[in-house]
Design an enzyme around this catalytic site. Structure first.
Site, PDB file in Angstrom:
ATOM      1  N   GLY A   6       1.807   5.197  13.254  1.00  0.00           N
ATOM      2  CA  GLY A   6       2.410   3.994  13.854  1.00  0.00           C
ATOM      3  C   GLY A   6       1.657   3.572  15.112  1.00  0.00           C
ATOM      4  O   GLY A   6       1.444   2.381  15.357  1.00  0.00           O
TER       5      GLY A   6
ATOM      6  N   LYS B  75       0.885  -1.179   0.000  1.00  0.00           N
ATOM      7  CA  LYS B  75       0.000   0.000   0.000  1.00  0.00           C
ATOM      8  C   LYS B  75       0.914   1.219   0.000  1.00  0.00           C
ATOM      9  O   LYS B  75       1.411   1.644   1.037  1.00  0.00           O
ATOM     10  CB  LYS B  75      -0.893  -0.017   1.242  1.00  0.00           C
ATOM     11  CG  LYS B  75      -2.256   0.660   1.068  1.00  0.00           C
ATOM     12  CD  LYS B  75      -2.178   2.121   0.698  1.00  0.00           C
ATOM     13  CE  LYS B  75      -1.904   3.014   1.869  1.00  0.00           C
ATOM     14  NZ  LYS B  75      -1.699   4.433   1.469  1.00  0.00           N
TER      15      LYS B  75
ATOM     16  N   CYS C 245      13.651  11.121   7.040  1.00  0.00           N
ATOM     17  CA  CYS C 245      13.357  10.830   8.451  1.00  0.00           C
ATOM     18  C   CYS C 245      14.555  11.114   9.346  1.00  0.00           C
ATOM     19  O   CYS C 245      14.412  11.462  10.506  1.00  0.00           O
ATOM     20  CB  CYS C 245      12.915   9.388   8.592  1.00  0.00           C
ATOM     21  SG  CYS C 245      14.035   8.254   7.770  1.00  0.00           S
TER      22      CYS C 245
ATOM     23  N   GLU D 111       8.486  17.213  14.349  1.00  0.00           N
ATOM     24  CA  GLU D 111       9.104  16.852  13.078  1.00  0.00           C
ATOM     25  C   GLU D 111       8.627  17.845  12.011  1.00  0.00           C
ATOM     26  O   GLU D 111       7.427  17.953  11.749  1.00  0.00           O
ATOM     27  CB  GLU D 111       8.671  15.429  12.714  1.00  0.00           C
ATOM     28  CG  GLU D 111       9.599  14.783  11.742  1.00  0.00           C
ATOM     29  CD  GLU D 111       9.176  13.355  11.406  1.00  0.00           C
ATOM     30  OE1 GLU D 111       8.008  12.993  11.601  1.00  0.00           O
ATOM     31  OE2 GLU D 111      10.038  12.611  10.924  1.00  0.00           O
TER      32      GLU D 111
ATOM     33  N   GLU E  95       8.942   1.810  11.273  1.00  0.00           N
ATOM     34  CA  GLU E  95       9.999   2.808  11.041  1.00  0.00           C
ATOM     35  C   GLU E  95       9.311   4.162  11.058  1.00  0.00           C
ATOM     36  O   GLU E  95       8.620   4.522  10.098  1.00  0.00           O
ATOM     37  CB  GLU E  95      10.676   2.572   9.683  1.00  0.00           C
ATOM     38  CG  GLU E  95      11.393   1.246   9.562  1.00  0.00           C
ATOM     39  CD  GLU E  95      12.725   1.207  10.306  1.00  0.00           C
ATOM     40  OE1 GLU E  95      13.107   2.219  10.921  1.00  0.00           O
ATOM     41  OE2 GLU E  95      13.359   0.147  10.284  1.00  0.00           O
TER      42      GLU E  95
HETATM   43  P1  NAD Z   1       1.997   8.987   7.034  1.00  0.00           P
HETATM   44  O1  NAD Z   1       2.016   8.392   8.388  1.00  0.00           O
HETATM   45  O2  NAD Z   1       1.055  10.096   6.769  1.00  0.00           O
HETATM   46  O3  NAD Z   1       1.640   7.884   5.937  1.00  0.00           O
HETATM   47  C1  NAD Z   1       2.451   6.763   5.713  1.00  0.00           C
HETATM   48  C2  NAD Z   1       1.599   5.668   5.105  1.00  0.00           C
HETATM   49  O4  NAD Z   1       0.627   5.251   6.047  1.00  0.00           O
HETATM   50  C3  NAD Z   1       0.826   6.099   3.850  1.00  0.00           C
HETATM   51  O5  NAD Z   1       0.831   5.046   2.926  1.00  0.00           O
HETATM   52  C4  NAD Z   1      -0.571   6.342   4.406  1.00  0.00           C
HETATM   53  O6  NAD Z   1      -1.601   6.221   3.448  1.00  0.00           O
HETATM   54  C5  NAD Z   1      -0.657   5.245   5.442  1.00  0.00           C
HETATM   55  N1  NAD Z   1      -1.669   5.464   6.494  1.00  0.00           N
HETATM   56  C6  NAD Z   1      -2.220   6.635   6.920  1.00  0.00           C
HETATM   57  N2  NAD Z   1      -3.105   6.403   7.913  1.00  0.00           N
HETATM   58  C7  NAD Z   1      -3.101   5.054   8.138  1.00  0.00           C
HETATM   59  C8  NAD Z   1      -3.786   4.202   9.059  1.00  0.00           C
HETATM   60  N3  NAD Z   1      -4.650   4.674   9.962  1.00  0.00           N
HETATM   61  N4  NAD Z   1      -3.511   2.886   9.023  1.00  0.00           N
HETATM   62  C9  NAD Z   1      -2.626   2.370   8.144  1.00  0.00           C
HETATM   63  N5  NAD Z   1      -1.952   3.134   7.235  1.00  0.00           N
HETATM   64  C10 NAD Z   1      -2.197   4.461   7.239  1.00  0.00           C
HETATM   65  O7  NAD Z   1       3.507   9.372   6.741  1.00  0.00           O
HETATM   66  P2  NAD Z   1       4.022  10.239   5.528  1.00  0.00           P
HETATM   67  O8  NAD Z   1       3.585  11.642   5.787  1.00  0.00           O
HETATM   68  O9  NAD Z   1       3.678   9.569   4.243  1.00  0.00           O
HETATM   69  O10 NAD Z   1       5.621  10.113   5.698  1.00  0.00           O
HETATM   70  C11 NAD Z   1       6.364  10.950   6.482  1.00  0.00           C
HETATM   71  C12 NAD Z   1       6.684  10.285   7.802  1.00  0.00           C
HETATM   72  O11 NAD Z   1       7.392   9.073   7.568  1.00  0.00           O
HETATM   73  C13 NAD Z   1       7.580  11.107   8.683  1.00  0.00           C
HETATM   74  O12 NAD Z   1       7.110  11.040  10.012  1.00  0.00           O
HETATM   75  C14 NAD Z   1       8.939  10.396   8.582  1.00  0.00           C
HETATM   76  O13 NAD Z   1       9.796  10.592   9.667  1.00  0.00           O
HETATM   77  C15 NAD Z   1       8.520   8.989   8.431  1.00  0.00           C
HETATM   78  N6  NAD Z   1       9.600   8.201   7.822  1.00  0.00           N
HETATM   79  C16 NAD Z   1      10.338   7.362   8.613  1.00  0.00           C
HETATM   80  C17 NAD Z   1      11.398   6.632   8.064  1.00  0.00           C
HETATM   81  C18 NAD Z   1      12.237   5.704   8.893  1.00  0.00           C
HETATM   82  O14 NAD Z   1      13.055   4.989   8.325  1.00  0.00           O
HETATM   83  N7  NAD Z   1      12.063   5.663  10.210  1.00  0.00           N
HETATM   84  C19 NAD Z   1      11.692   6.766   6.708  1.00  0.00           C
HETATM   85  C20 NAD Z   1      10.917   7.635   5.942  1.00  0.00           C
HETATM   86  C21 NAD Z   1       9.864   8.342   6.509  1.00  0.00           C
END
Ligand code: NAD
Length: 482
Positions: A232, A175, A284, A381, A250
């Protein structure tokens, strides 16, 4: 390019009616419209993944044959390197050089690395204290894995999950982020071309509601998720409230960068500009909190501000640009909101601070000084090209500094700039983060573990550690006495 769902080896439209536009962040124009999967689509994708687990065409492949499929996939990524890089830049906005060198090269290397592991995964024989008894371990696939990815490095982060999942004989439902689905869809096409049997790799597109259907589904065994800490936590609850599926998380980060009194300032300036502005700060592990030893603060700030003024900004497709747009209008508003809190919290704005007046979602590289530890820009963040600088005094065996650096719910990455071995060791040992970089920018590598302490996540990706995430360890007991 198929803007459809891939379920059980077929490209298909969604049985639902809604769809999401994916937008070129350098222009604000729609590139393509991607369906939002319905519950029926999600059920069908999971059922296909479940069935494929026991399909002999997948389950009975010899390790060397499974490795062969992954090597083929890596070669296809190489073959389509430029096409994938252009697509990533168009959908995500990242400068084309980053798309080529980091995203696509990183994806191919990751797939090839795990292809190599397939024929090298071992169990153990264990010295149990029973007479005439053999005990050994086997690694078995966890089962059906939901791979949920964010928008900042969509292709590369997907391969961090897909490659070890397939290497260990699992099946997956992907997804991708609704903001940047296009390279994930293309990679799935390449999986089909490589010859993975039907049902092994499935993809459903859509927003968080589709992710939630996966995380609440009783027939998903493991969710590997990269994204925000807030989501998360929702995924953790979804797992607990359903089948207690395994989780690899992550999550967010708020990496400190510490510039010691003896640092090579020019190297630190170059490395910090890169570490703070790579992919417009949408990393991140991006450095966002800068703790500079007081006697070097002015020199560091002047040089960083001077260096940032030289960074070419514009559409990522233009090879001369180093800083591209932010990914979306929504994310631009988030960065603007947090930057506005900087001055309100008493920091001094010494560079940038506002949106660039042109098409697309560009934001000026921004530097604040005199930032209080309590300020929102020190804790939240931002995920944009925003640097918050504060000074520290080099006393007390660095305890105060370590406490300040650790004063965050996150613990993904940190960096230290020093020529002194004792300083580097004290800080590397004292900082609570999954990765500490000394005198270098925060770029992960597939051979080293990647993951977070505290609210930055659970588990580790990359290296042999990712194999643990995608396998169950079975203990087999055999009594051969009378
Ligand atoms: P996000 O949490 O908005 O979305 C990430 C994914 O989760 C998307 O595919 C989204 O559709 C899905 N999602 C949203 N709500 C959900 C739910 N209730 N249940 C299941 N899935 C759901 O994150 P983003 O804005 O796309 O990405 C940025 C974030 O990702 C930042 O916080 C960044 O730090 C983090 N990130 C972490 C790492 C790492 O390695 N730790 C790497 C890259 C990004």
């Amino acid at each position: 390019m198929a803007s459809k769902l891939f379920i059980d080896g077929e490209w298909t439209g969604s049985s639902g009616t809604s769809a999401i536009d994916t937008i070129d962040p350098s222009t604000g124009q729609v590139i393509e419209t991607v369906p939002t999967a319905s519950r029926g689509d999600v059920d069908a994708a999971i059922a296909a993944a479940r069935a494929a687990l026991s399909n002999p065409a997948w389950a009975d492949l010899l390790p060397v044959q499974r490795a062969g499929l992954l090597f083929k996939l890596a070669s296809l990524v190489d073959e389509h390197h430029e096409e994938l890089a252009q697509l990533e830049t168009r959908d995500q906005g990242q400068p084309i050089g980053i798309s080529r060198m980091v995203s696509v090269t990183g994806a191919a290397e990751h797939i090839r690395y795990y292809a190599g592991w397939v024929t090298k995964m071992q169990g153990s024989t264990n010295p149990v204290s029973f007479p005439d008894t053999l005990n050994y371990t086997r690694r078995e696939p966890v089962g059906v894995n939901a791979l949920i990815t964010p928008w900042n490095f969509p292709l590369m982060i997907l391969t961090w999950k897909l490659a070890p999942a397939l290497a260990t004989g699992n099946t997956v439902v992907i997804k991708p982020s609704e903001v940047t689905p296009l390279t994930s869809l293309r990679l799935v096409e390449l999986c089909a071309e490589a010859g993975f049997p039907a049902g092994v790799v499935n993809i459903v597109t859509g927003d968080g509601s589709v992710g939630e259907m996966l995380t609440r589904h009783p027939d998903v065994d493991h969710v590997s998720y990269t994204g925000s800490t807030a989501v998360g936590k929702l995924i953790t609850m979804a797992s607990a409230e359903t089948n207690l599926k395994r989780l690899t998380l992550e999550l967010g980060g708020k990496a400190p960068s510490i510039i010691a009194r003896d640092a090579d300032i020019d190297a630190a300036v170059g490395g910090n500009i890169m570490g703070a502005t790579l992919n417009s700060g949408q990393v991140c592990a991006a450095y966002t909190r800068f703790y500079v030893e007081r006697s070097r603060e002015q020199e560091f700030v002047e040089k960083v501000v001077g260096g940032l003024a030289q960074v070419p900004i514009g559409p990522g497709a233009d090879e001369s640009n180093v800083l591209g747009p932010l990914v979306s209008a929504k994310h631009l508003s988030h960065v603007e909101r947090l930057v506005a809190t900087g001055a309100a919290d008493g920091a001094e704005l010494v560079a940038g601070g506002k949106r660039i007046d042109r098409d697309g979602y560009f934001f000026e590289p921004t530097v604040f000084t005199g930032v209080k530890d309590s300020a929102a820009i020190m804790h939240e963040e931002i995920f944009g090209p925003v640097l918050a600088v504060t000074a520290y005094d080099d006393t007390d065996e660095l305890h105060d500094l370590i406490n300040r650096a650790n004063d965050t719910p996150y613990g993904l990455a940190a960096t230290v700039w020093t020529r002194d071995i004792a300083t580097s060791q004290r800080l590397a040992n004292g900082i609570k983060a999954g990765a500490v970089f000394v005198n270098m920018p925060p770029i992960p590598d597939m051979a080293a573990p990647w993951g977070g302490y505290k609210a930055s996540g659970w588990g580790r990706e990359m290296g042999p550690w990712a194999l643990d995430a995608y396998t169950e360890l079975k203990s087999v007991w055999l009594h051969y006495g009378s």
